[in-house]
Design a protein around this motif. Structure first.
Motif, short mmCIF file in Angstrom:
data_model
loop_
_atom_site.label_atom_id
_atom_site.label_comp_id
_atom_site.label_asym_id
_atom_site.label_seq_id
_atom_site.Cartn_x
_atom_site.Cartn_y
_atom_site.Cartn_z
N ASN A 87 0.81 -1.22 0.00
CA ASN A 87 0.00 0.00 0.00
C ASN A 87 0.84 1.27 0.00
OD1 ASN A 87 -2.53 1.33 0.00
ND2 ASN A 87 -2.39 1.69 2.20
N GLY A 88 2.04 1.19 -0.61
CA GLY A 88 2.86 2.39 -0.77
C GLY A 88 3.62 2.83 0.45
N GLY A 89 3.74 1.96 1.48
CA GLY A 89 4.57 2.33 2.63
C GLY A 89 6.04 2.36 2.30
N ASN A 90 6.45 1.52 1.33
CA ASN A 90 7.81 1.53 0.77
C ASN A 90 8.90 1.31 1.81
OD1 ASN A 90 6.38 2.18 -1.51
ND2 ASN A 90 7.19 4.23 -1.73
N VAL A 91 8.59 0.63 2.91
CA VAL A 91 9.59 0.43 3.95
C VAL A 91 10.61 -0.61 3.52
CG1 VAL A 91 7.94 1.00 5.76
CG2 VAL A 91 8.32 -1.40 5.14
N PHE A 92 11.78 -0.58 4.14
CA PHE A 92 12.73 -1.69 4.06
C PHE A 92 12.41 -2.62 5.22
CE2 PHE A 92 16.54 -3.61 5.86
CZ PHE A 92 16.90 -4.44 4.81
N PRO A 93 11.95 -3.84 4.95
CA PRO A 93 11.53 -4.73 6.04
C PRO A 93 12.53 -5.83 6.36
CG PRO A 93 10.53 -5.46 4.02
CD PRO A 93 11.47 -4.33 3.65
N GLY A 94 13.76 -5.71 5.84
CA GLY A 94 14.69 -6.81 5.95
C GLY A 94 15.62 -6.74 7.14
N ALA A 95 16.75 -7.42 7.02
CA ALA A 95 17.73 -7.54 8.09
C ALA A 95 18.75 -6.42 8.00
CB ALA A 95 18.44 -8.89 8.00
N THR A 96 18.97 -5.74 9.11
CA THR A 96 19.98 -4.69 9.18
C THR A 96 20.27 -4.40 10.64
OG1 THR A 96 20.58 -2.47 8.37
CG2 THR A 96 18.33 -2.75 9.21
N LEU A 97 21.31 -3.61 10.87
CA LEU A 97 21.60 -3.06 12.19
C LEU A 97 21.04 -1.64 12.24
CD1 LEU A 97 25.34 -4.09 12.76
CD2 LEU A 97 23.29 -5.22 13.63
N PRO A 98 20.94 -1.05 13.42
CA PRO A 98 20.59 0.37 13.48
C PRO A 98 21.57 1.20 12.64
CG PRO A 98 20.46 -0.60 15.66
CD PRO A 98 21.08 -1.64 14.77
N TYR A 99 21.04 1.95 11.68
CA TYR A 99 21.81 2.79 10.76
C TYR A 99 22.79 1.97 9.93
CZ TYR A 99 20.39 5.62 14.79
OH TYR A 99 19.70 6.16 15.86
N GLY A 100 22.54 0.67 9.78
CA GLY A 100 23.48 -0.21 9.10
C GLY A 100 23.59 0.06 7.61
N MET A 101 24.79 -0.14 7.07
CA MET A 101 25.00 -0.02 5.63
C MET A 101 24.47 -1.24 4.91
SD MET A 101 28.49 1.01 3.63
CE MET A 101 29.14 -0.48 2.91
N ALA A 102 24.76 -2.42 5.44
CA ALA A 102 24.25 -3.65 4.84
C ALA A 102 22.78 -3.81 5.19
CB ALA A 102 25.05 -4.85 5.34
N LYS A 103 21.95 -3.97 4.18
CA LYS A 103 20.50 -4.12 4.36
C LYS A 103 20.03 -5.22 3.42
CE LYS A 103 19.00 0.36 6.09
NZ LYS A 103 20.15 0.51 6.95
N ALA A 104 19.81 -6.40 3.97
CA ALA A 104 19.51 -7.57 3.16
C ALA A 104 18.02 -7.88 3.18
CB ALA A 104 20.29 -8.78 3.69
N VAL A 105 17.46 -8.10 1.99
CA VAL A 105 16.05 -8.46 1.89
C VAL A 105 15.79 -9.04 0.52
CG1 VAL A 105 15.03 -6.34 0.91
CG2 VAL A 105 13.77 -7.63 2.66
N ALA A 106 14.65 -9.70 0.38
CA ALA A 106 14.19 -10.14 -0.93
C ALA A 106 13.65 -8.94 -1.69
CB ALA A 106 13.11 -11.20 -0.77
N ASP A 107 14.02 -8.82 -2.96
CA ASP A 107 13.48 -7.76 -3.81
C ASP A 107 12.38 -8.33 -4.69
OD1 ASP A 107 15.35 -5.87 -2.88
OD2 ASP A 107 16.84 -6.56 -4.33
N THR A 108 11.26 -7.63 -4.74
CA THR A 108 10.17 -8.04 -5.63
C THR A 108 10.14 -7.12 -6.84
OG1 THR A 108 8.54 -6.65 -4.51
CG2 THR A 108 8.82 -8.91 -3.70
N ASN A 109 9.45 -7.55 -7.89
CA ASN A 109 9.38 -6.70 -9.10
C ASN A 109 8.12 -5.85 -9.10
OD1 ASN A 109 7.48 -8.67 -9.70
ND2 ASN A 109 8.08 -8.85 -11.86
N SER A 110 7.71 -5.41 -7.92
CA SER A 110 6.54 -4.55 -7.76
C SER A 110 6.83 -3.15 -8.30
CB SER A 110 6.19 -4.46 -6.27
OG SER A 110 5.24 -3.45 -6.03
N GLY A 111 5.77 -2.45 -8.64
CA GLY A 111 5.91 -1.04 -9.00
C GLY A 111 6.09 -0.15 -7.79
N SER A 112 6.06 -0.74 -6.59
CA SER A 112 6.23 0.02 -5.35
C SER A 112 7.30 -0.66 -4.49
CB SER A 112 4.90 0.10 -4.60
OG SER A 112 5.03 0.86 -3.42
N ASN A 113 8.46 -0.94 -5.11
CA ASN A 113 9.50 -1.69 -4.39
C ASN A 113 10.66 -0.80 -3.99
OD1 ASN A 113 10.63 -1.23 -6.90
ND2 ASN A 113 11.36 -3.33 -7.21
N GLN A 114 10.35 0.46 -3.63
CA GLN A 114 11.42 1.38 -3.25
C GLN A 114 12.26 0.85 -2.10
OE1 GLN A 114 8.44 2.27 -4.21
NE2 GLN A 114 8.45 4.20 -5.32
#
Length: 797
Positions: free
Chosen positions: A43-70
């Protein structure tokens, strides 16, 4: 769903994170129990919902081919295209980052690597998944593809670790993991390079990509190592063809506007063992990416790093404790999930800045400060002042090396300026709240003053435009003649009111630093917003009905004659206008004159007088909300929810808060009203539920009852705990109006407090009732304003 059940009980119980017993032991204490990273994943929240540390550079998640996959991953029915390790969170515009994704196969049909699908456009057919298979917890993300692989991930600061379990692989199958040179927005430029070592399977590479919302390009590097199963062979692919005979590739973008697919792969002897893929990252070199990975994850210990990530999040979230007793758990989840999202961005890239080298921290993904100054930065000054100090030092360092403070910055690039020079507001807010920790405040003041005095050539992306007109006329005119610098000649109203507030914030810093003349100078120019106030301007509805309100901001030309913009243009009721950074854009940015007419955070007393007194002000503010003119999914709406305090009606602020929070925010994937903007929505939510909302750039928090019986905030620097406690608390929220209050045991009638409440560990006790009272309504109890309050009765009756 057998696969989903496998992920839930195998992965999380092995990690020891969320067993029922563990949940019981930590009830009311462990904030991680209440964090749901999937809030805003559709619904356009566009959050990063994956694994990271606070303010972490590495941010791992599955990427989908959605039109709202920011933010990479969505729960909107679209399949996975890969698993990448650089992301931003909650942004609008084009998708950001998502570089160098991995993708797994149980096998290639017939054992021929050419029978695996390599390009993103074709491999998505193997990326389908059931929503029930997704598990996201702080520091951990897992998902099961219907094609077989279970993919789990965790991170350290610069490194991601994946665990691939090839469920359903048959004996003799050779699982394959590919890594390609793409990103989410397919922005790769020429000369992407990749190499796979035929002896060890290590994949290294780099490519140049385009920043998503600004001027510039960036070049990330990666280093991927595998562990846990024997390697069968390896190679590279170009477009849809692959070979085990070639191990290096240099690839162009191609001529058709879409980057030619290319990358490398490794196959493994059989599929009965999990394969671990460690991806190190750097913006300096592949060698540094490898060094980061080897230093941070020497032993591929997935459970260890998942636990450490969890502990890092627990430490960051633990200073604020709410009492969940009697409250629907959805409210507690909303609160802590919002808190969590405030520390996903900005990202700590210290040591990875290829543009300059100094002893200062470097943070990236200020995306954008126009959004973040309103609630995210003020929230972090309470929750994590040490990190805020590092961010301010980073902003000042950017000023020193790039010439101006940014208003938006991502991927080492100057982002587009949406309004004023709003880093000025951030610096003032942090300065007034006493955060020092290595900050050179004289240099910081020099930076904000330059914003007000010197126009950059490219004010599209830093500083301010139209400074000559601002100084001569006191406003930015429509179709300004600006030959000193260049940007989009729109937004003359919204830029003018923002410049006025920026100047007020500068005056606050000048006062604190002992420059009385400059304090008075910038305080004077902070009144310039009045130059665009047209006292006889009416607002007419599309059907010709008069709204009944007169006196609105309006555009003006250089010759000081008036232009016209419908006060409802760009409002939530206007579905036709495009109100962003287009050359044909209007004179307000992403909101209407109706809403910008309330953006005078420093002089509400004067605004109330112009609008006809407190009763008329409240009536106008009610119209803004009741008629749906404002949109709570966009940041200009935030302060309007609580501005009733300035008219002596704090109860109305509480009423509005209790309308917007349950109606528009819920702990569900579609539970945000707009994109999270790097934690802006999360911090608005958390502040609202905590019962103290900031006026950013000032040492002011507006008091409303918390959504919990008590809230305790332990200051990370002083170690003292501030407490807000409700008497007559009603979890059905009928008693939402303050009847009386005490501060440290003494009667307290002001409807606001300052930052010392947190640093000194004070106690605020609010006695609640079901009807509006006279508490906080007297003129002496109203928040500070440059002008004097006039036209008030002594108390509200």
């Amino acid at each position: 769903m057998v696969q989903a059940q496998t992920l839930t009980w195998l992965s999380l119980s092995v990690l020891g994170l969320f067993s029922p017993a563990n949940a019981q032991e930590t009830e009311h204490v462990d904030p991680l129990r209440y964090v749901d990273q999937l809030v805003g994943a559709s619904n356009g929240g566009n959050v990063f919902p994956g694994a990271t540390l606070p303010y972490g550079m590495a941010k791992a998640v599955a990427d989908t081919n959605s039109g709202s996959n920011q933010g990479g991953f969505t729960l909107d029915g679209t399949p996975v295209s890969g698993f990448s390790v650089l992301h931003d969170s909650g942004t609008g515009g084009s998708p950001s980052l998502g570089n160098f994704p991995l993708f797994p196969y149980n096998s290639c049909e017939g054992g021929d690597v050419n029978n695996c699908a390599f390009p993103k456009k074709t491999r998505v057919s193997f990326g389908k998944f059931a929503n029930e298979s997704v598990q996201a917890r702080p520091g951990y993300f897992g998902i099961t593809l219907q094609s077989g692989p279970l993919v789990e991930m965790t991170t350290t600061q610069h490194t991601a670790l994946f665990r691939f379990t090839f469920q359903g692989a048959a004996a003799g199958d050779k699982p394959l993991i590919l890594q390609d040179l793409s990103d989410l927005s397919d922005s790769r430029q020429d000369n992407g390079t990749i190499r796979v070592d035929p002896e060890t399977g290590r994949i290294t590479g780099d490519a140049v990509f385009v920043a998503s919302f600004g001027q510039g390009k960036y070049q990330p590097f990666f280093c991927t190592d595998f562990h846990g199963a024997d390697m069968a062979d390896s190679g590279v692919f170009a477009d849809s063809r692959a070979s085990t005979d070639v191990h290096e590739l240099k690839i162009s973008r191609s001529i058709n506007g879409f980057p030619l697919p290319g990358g490398a792969f490794v196959r493994f002897v059989n599929g009965d063992k999990p394969v671990y893929a460690r991806v190190g990252l750097s913006f300096i070199s592949s060698e540094q990416a490898c060094a980061n990975a080897e230093r941070e994850m020497p032993k591929f210990d997935f459970n260890k790093h998942a636990h450490e990530a969890q502990d890092a999040w627990r430490q960051k979230l633990s200073p604020i404790v709410v009492d969940p007793k009697g409250v629907d758990e959805s409210f507690v989840k909303n609160f802590y999930s919002g808190m969590y999202r405030t520390m996903v961005n900005p990202q700590n890239y210290t040591g990875e800045n290829p543009l300059w080298h100094d002893a200062e921290p470097y943070f990236d993904s200020f995306y954008c400060i126009w959004d973040l100054f309103r609630s995210q930065f003020p929230f972090l000054t309470i929750l994590d002042p040490e990190a805020v100090a590092q961010m301010i030092r980073s902003l000042i360092s950017t000023y020193e090396h790039d010439g101006w403070l940014p208003d938006c910055r991502m991927s080492f690039s100057r982002g587009y300026t949406q309004g004023g020079s709003n880093a000025d507001n951030v610096l003032a807010d942090v300065y007034l709240k006493g955060i020092e920790a290595g900050i050179d405040w004289q240099k910081g003041y020099e930076a904000v003053k330059k914003d007000a005095e010197v126009e950059p050539y490219d004010w599209c992306c830093r500083g301010r435009g139209g400074i000559d007109s601002w100084k001569k006329l006191g406003y930015i005119p429509v179709q300004d003649f600006d030959y000193k610098g260049f940007g989009t000649l729109t937004r003359s109203i919204s830029r003018s009111v923002e410049y006025a507030y920026n100047d007020f914030c500068i005056s606050q810093m000048a006062r604190g630093l002992g420059s009385r003349d400059e304090q008075e100078k910038y305080a004077e120019s902070s009144a310039n917003w009045q130059k665009l106030y047209k006292a006889d301007q009416a607002s007419i509805l599309p059907d010709g009905t008069n709204t009944g309100f007169t006196g609105f901001l309006q555009p003006r030309y250089q010759n000081q004659t008036w232009g016209y913009q419908d006060p409802l243009k760009c409002s939530n009721t206007d579905s036709k206008s495009v109100c962003s950074l287009q050359n044909s854009g209007p004179e307000t940015f992403e909101s209407s004159i109706w809403e910008y007419g309330f953006f005078v955070p420093h002089d509400q007393a004067r605004l109330i007088t112009l609008y006809g007194g407190p009763d008329a002000f409240v009536k106008r503010l009610n119209y803004l909300h009741d008629k749906g003119i404002t949109y709570i999914g966009n940041e200009p709406a935030f302060l309007t929810v609580f501005q009733y305090h300035y008219a002596g009606r704090p109860a109305e602020s509480a009423r509005r808060s209790h309308f917007y929070i349950p109606k528009y925010f819920s702990p569900k994937p579609d539970g945000l009203p707009g994109n999270d903007d790097s934690g802006a929505m999360g911090s608005f939510l958390a502040f609202s539920m905590m019962g103290l909302f900031p006026n950013p750039g000032q040492d002011v928090y507006l008091i409303t009852p918390p959504y919990f019986e008590s809230v305790k905030i332990k200051h990370p620097l002083t170690g003292k705990t501030a407490t807000i406690r409700n008497v007559n608390f009603d979890p059905s929220y009928k008693n939402i109006y303050i009847q009386s209050a005490t501060l440290n045991g003494k009667p307290y009638s002001r409807n606001w407090i300052d930052h010392s409440f947190f640093t000194n560990g004070q106690e605020l006790v609010l006695t609640l009732g079901s009807a509006e009272s006279s508490w906080g309504t007297a003129v002496r109890d109203l928040p500070p304003s440059i002008s004097s309050y006039t036209g008030f009765n002594e108390t509200y009756n």
